[in-house]
Design an enzyme around this catalytic site. Structure first.
Site, PDB file in Angstrom:
ATOM      1  N   TYR A   1       0.832  -1.073   0.110  1.00 27.24           N
ATOM      2  CA  TYR A   1       0.027   0.052  -0.029  1.00 27.24           C
ATOM      3  C   TYR A   1       0.875   1.317   0.010  1.00 27.24           C
ATOM      4  O   TYR A   1       2.154   1.111   0.437  1.00 27.24           O
ATOM      5  CB  TYR A   1      -1.192   0.018   1.229  1.00 27.24           C
ATOM      6  CG  TYR A   1      -0.189   0.380   2.250  1.00 27.24           C
ATOM      7  CD1 TYR A   1       0.191   1.500   2.929  1.00 27.24           C
ATOM      8  CD2 TYR A   1       0.267  -0.930   3.266  1.00 27.24           C
ATOM      9  CE1 TYR A   1       0.924   1.844   4.133  1.00 27.24           C
ATOM     10  CE2 TYR A   1       0.864  -0.575   4.359  1.00 27.24           C
ATOM     11  CZ  TYR A   1       1.393   0.518   4.852  1.00 27.24           C
ATOM     12  OH  TYR A   1       1.999   0.602   5.964  1.00 27.24           O
TER      13      TYR A   1
ATOM     14  N   TYR B   1       9.689  -1.577   3.647  1.00 28.64           N
ATOM     15  CA  TYR B   1       9.152  -0.359   4.141  1.00 28.64           C
ATOM     16  C   TYR B   1      10.006   0.805   3.332  1.00 28.64           C
ATOM     17  O   TYR B   1      11.272   0.809   3.395  1.00 28.64           O
ATOM     18  CB  TYR B   1       9.665  -0.142   5.813  1.00 28.64           C
ATOM     19  CG  TYR B   1       8.919   0.838   6.039  1.00 28.64           C
ATOM     20  CD1 TYR B   1       7.479   0.711   6.772  1.00 28.64           C
ATOM     21  CD2 TYR B   1       9.533   2.170   6.154  1.00 28.64           C
ATOM     22  CE1 TYR B   1       7.061   1.844   7.453  1.00 28.64           C
ATOM     23  CE2 TYR B   1       8.863   3.090   6.801  1.00 28.64           C
ATOM     24  CZ  TYR B   1       7.483   3.174   7.463  1.00 28.64           C
ATOM     25  OH  TYR B   1       6.819   4.205   8.053  1.00 28.64           O
TER      26      TYR B   1
ATOM     27  N   PHE C   1       3.604   9.836   4.372  1.00 25.37           N
ATOM     28  CA  PHE C   1       4.044   8.813   2.968  1.00 25.37           C
ATOM     29  C   PHE C   1       4.558   7.905   3.520  1.00 25.37           C
ATOM     30  O   PHE C   1       5.406   7.707   4.383  1.00 25.37           O
ATOM     31  CB  PHE C   1       5.349   9.684   2.427  1.00 25.37           C
ATOM     32  CG  PHE C   1       5.812   9.004   1.256  1.00 25.37           C
ATOM     33  CD1 PHE C   1       5.370   9.022  -0.111  1.00 25.37           C
ATOM     34  CD2 PHE C   1       6.853   7.928   1.510  1.00 25.37           C
ATOM     35  CE1 PHE C   1       6.094   8.314  -1.267  1.00 25.37           C
ATOM     36  CE2 PHE C   1       7.400   7.154   0.302  1.00 25.37           C
ATOM     37  CZ  PHE C   1       6.918   7.366  -0.919  1.00 25.37           C
ATOM     38  N   GLU C   2       4.101   6.560   2.876  1.00 25.59           N
ATOM     39  CA  GLU C   2       4.612   5.132   3.551  1.00 25.59           C
ATOM     40  C   GLU C   2       4.078   4.525   2.454  1.00 25.59           C
ATOM     41  O   GLU C   2       3.121   4.158   2.096  1.00 25.59           O
ATOM     42  CB  GLU C   2       3.754   5.100   4.774  1.00 25.59           C
ATOM     43  CG  GLU C   2       4.434   3.685   5.298  1.00 25.59           C
ATOM     44  CD  GLU C   2       3.757   3.334   6.608  1.00 25.59           C
ATOM     45  OE1 GLU C   2       4.457   3.541   7.750  1.00 25.59           O
ATOM     46  OE2 GLU C   2       2.488   3.403   6.679  1.00 25.59           O
ATOM     47  N   ILE C   3       5.268   3.521   1.828  1.00 24.86           N
ATOM     48  CA  ILE C   3       5.188   2.541   0.816  1.00 24.86           C
ATOM     49  C   ILE C   3       5.372   1.454   1.646  1.00 24.86           C
ATOM     50  O   ILE C   3       6.683   1.309   1.765  1.00 24.86           O
ATOM     51  CB  ILE C   3       5.655   2.479  -0.429  1.00 24.86           C
ATOM     52  CG1 ILE C   3       5.178   3.969  -1.151  1.00 24.86           C
ATOM     53  CG2 ILE C   3       5.260   1.596  -1.448  1.00 24.86           C
ATOM     54  CD1 ILE C   3       5.834   4.163  -2.566  1.00 24.86           C
TER      55      ILE C   3
END
Ligand SMILES: Nc1nc2c(ncn2[C@@H]2O[C@H](COP(=O)(O)OP(=O)(O)O)[C@@H](O)[C@H]2O)c(=O)[nH]1
Ligand SMILES: *[C@@H]1O[C@H](CO)[C@@H](O)[C@H](O)[C@H]1NC(C)=O
Ligand SMILES: *[C@@H]1O[C@H](CO)[C@@H](O)[C@H](O)[C@H]1NC(C)=O
Ligand SMILES: [Mg+2]
Length: 415
Positions: free
Chosen positions: A203, A231, A295-297
């Protein structure tokens, strides 16, 4: 009538000149770097031409520099099983459209990844219509019910209210909803029924009112998958210590408790982890560094591990999401730094990004024609609150020959 006008303009020019000289003297004494930088060529980039997709970045004069190797531009027909997840209020519609517009223009118009919006109130028709209209990707809207957004039975709400009163000095210190939000982002979004149904492997978290400055011509999700990354972040920063005074102690209690039991979760050698990103070599204190989660993938199943679910459960019972104001960013970051292998992190240096007053603008010839931001305004290595230098040092720390595990380092000695 106005006698003073006879003195101008010569008098004022002299005054201005005098102030200018004073300024130069002040600079020379207190900020010699500014003056010497006028004569120093910018030394950060190495042998890069505008076609190359490889360059290095890092703080000036630091031995630890990071090599950036952009994947080739591609309109791949393969897609990752992934999408954007957003927690947002109806009242933030305009800011949401702005963020979506950036994400779509810089990246998603060529990829059409789906969006998932979550809210503890039902979304309005207007919200759904306008956010659906701006993307070709599918849009989903989920309701967050009380099982994920309310006080657990063990929380003393009177005490929580008293503690909030005392925290007017820290960001969002007196806000009740902000605490529910942080708890949701820590412990629940990844097990929301709709999120589970979509079953995304990765996500990308987006917030209203953020900016994306650079064209992204490859697929960051696929990049994560193909390189075994779990991460990804762009900005790392120092948290206000007043929000989580007891967090580190609770983390160490947890490590001690699990280290005694059958399940030892943090059993990587410290040298393989990013533990130096968040603490000193003795593990004594939390230095407040964290990855910005706005912001995080990441891989969804990172949070579905036994290790994280028990970790979150332990923190939740201690009540710090309400009695203090623990943020989801420190919670995610502390866990990831102690649990993952350091190679499983990825710094998205190429993704120009702004949240509130802080921005990351990559400095690179390659990106110069594709970014709409000023590299001089980036906080990466200049702002004392940035943790990026620490990240690079933690990543490349080779002085550790210790085979001691994270659990061994952090557990309290038995009494
Ligand atoms: N639905 C909902 N979303 C919220 C609430 N509070 C914050 N958010 C969302 O949670 C994220 C973080 O909140 P924000 O106000 O941006 O906090 P900051 O980034 O830490 O300054 C954003 O995506 C907000 O839209 C809330 O009470 N309800
Ligand atoms: C990808 O496709 C879009 C739309 O078809 C096109 O505008 C864009 O130039 C393509 N990008 C690359 C890198 O091929
Ligand atoms: C809850 O906190 C209040 C305020 O600190 C305290 O007076 C009360 O005894 C607490 N209630 C319980 C059940 O512990
Ligand atoms: Mg925000």
């Amino acid at each position: 009538m106005i006698s003073i006008s006879r003195k101008t303009p010569c008098f004022y020019v002299q005054i201005l000149f005098f102030i200018h000289i004073l300024g130069l003297i002040w600079c020379a004494i207190y900020r010699p770097n500014i003056i010497s930088s006028w004569y120093r060529p910018q030394a950060e980039q190495t042998d890069e031409n505008s076609n190359s997709r490889v360059w290095t970045t890092g703080p000036p004069h630091n031995p630890n520099q990071l090599s950036v190797d952009l994947p080739p531009a591609d309109n791949r027909t393969t897609r990752a099983n992934a999408g954007f997840v957003v927690l947002v209020r109806n009242s933030e519609l305009v800011q949401m459209i702005q963020s979506m517009y950036d994400v779509e223009q810089r990246f998603n118009k060529n990829f059409d990844y789906p969006w998932l919006f979550l809210n503890e109130e039902p979304f309005t028709e207007e919200f759904k219509e306008r956010t659906t209209a701006i993307t070709n990707g599918k849009t989903h809207y989920g309701f967050v019910d009380e099982s994920m957004w309310s006080y657990p039975s063990w929380i003393n709400q009177t005490l929580a209210a008293e503690r909030r009163e005392l925290m007017s000095g820290v960001p969002y210190g007196t806000s009740e909803s902000y605490r529910h939000m942080c708890r949701f982002q820590s412990g629940f979004f990844w097990r929301h029924p709709l999120f589970l149904e979509l079953n995304w492997e990765y996500y990308w978290r987006v917030e209203p009112n953020v900016r994306y400055y650079c064209d992204i011509d490859y697929d960051p999700f696929l990049y994560m998958k193909q390189n075994n990354k779990k991460y990804g972040f762009t900005i790392s920063f120092v948290e206000n210590a007043g929000t989580d005074p007891s967090l580190w102690h609770v983390v160490r209690d947890y490590v001690s408790a699990t280290a005694e039991g059958k399940r030892v979760y943090f059993n990587r050698p410290v040298k393989d982890t990013l533990y130096r990103f968040i603490t000193d070599h003795t593990g004594e204190n939390y230095n407040q560094c964290h990855f910005w989660t706005n912001f995080e993938i990441a891989r969804s199943d990172l949070w579905r591990t036994d290790a994280y679910q028990t970790f979150f459960g332990y923190l939740d019972v201690k009540g710090g999401f309400f009695y203090e104001r623990w943020g989801d960013a420190p919670v995610h970051s502390i866990f990831a730094a102690l649990y993952l292998h350091k190679d499983e992190f990825h710094y998205f240096h190429d993704i120009g990004y702004r949240h509130s007053v802080y921005e990351h603008c990559p400095k690179s010839e390659t990106l110069a024609s594709r970014c709409y931001c000023d590299p001089a305004k980036t906080l990466d290595y200049s702002d004392g609150m940035s943790c990026l230098t620490r990240y690079m040092d933690a990543l490349m720390d080779s002085n550790l020959d210790k085979s001691i595990t994270v659990a061994e380092l952090l557990q309290y000695p038995e009494e």
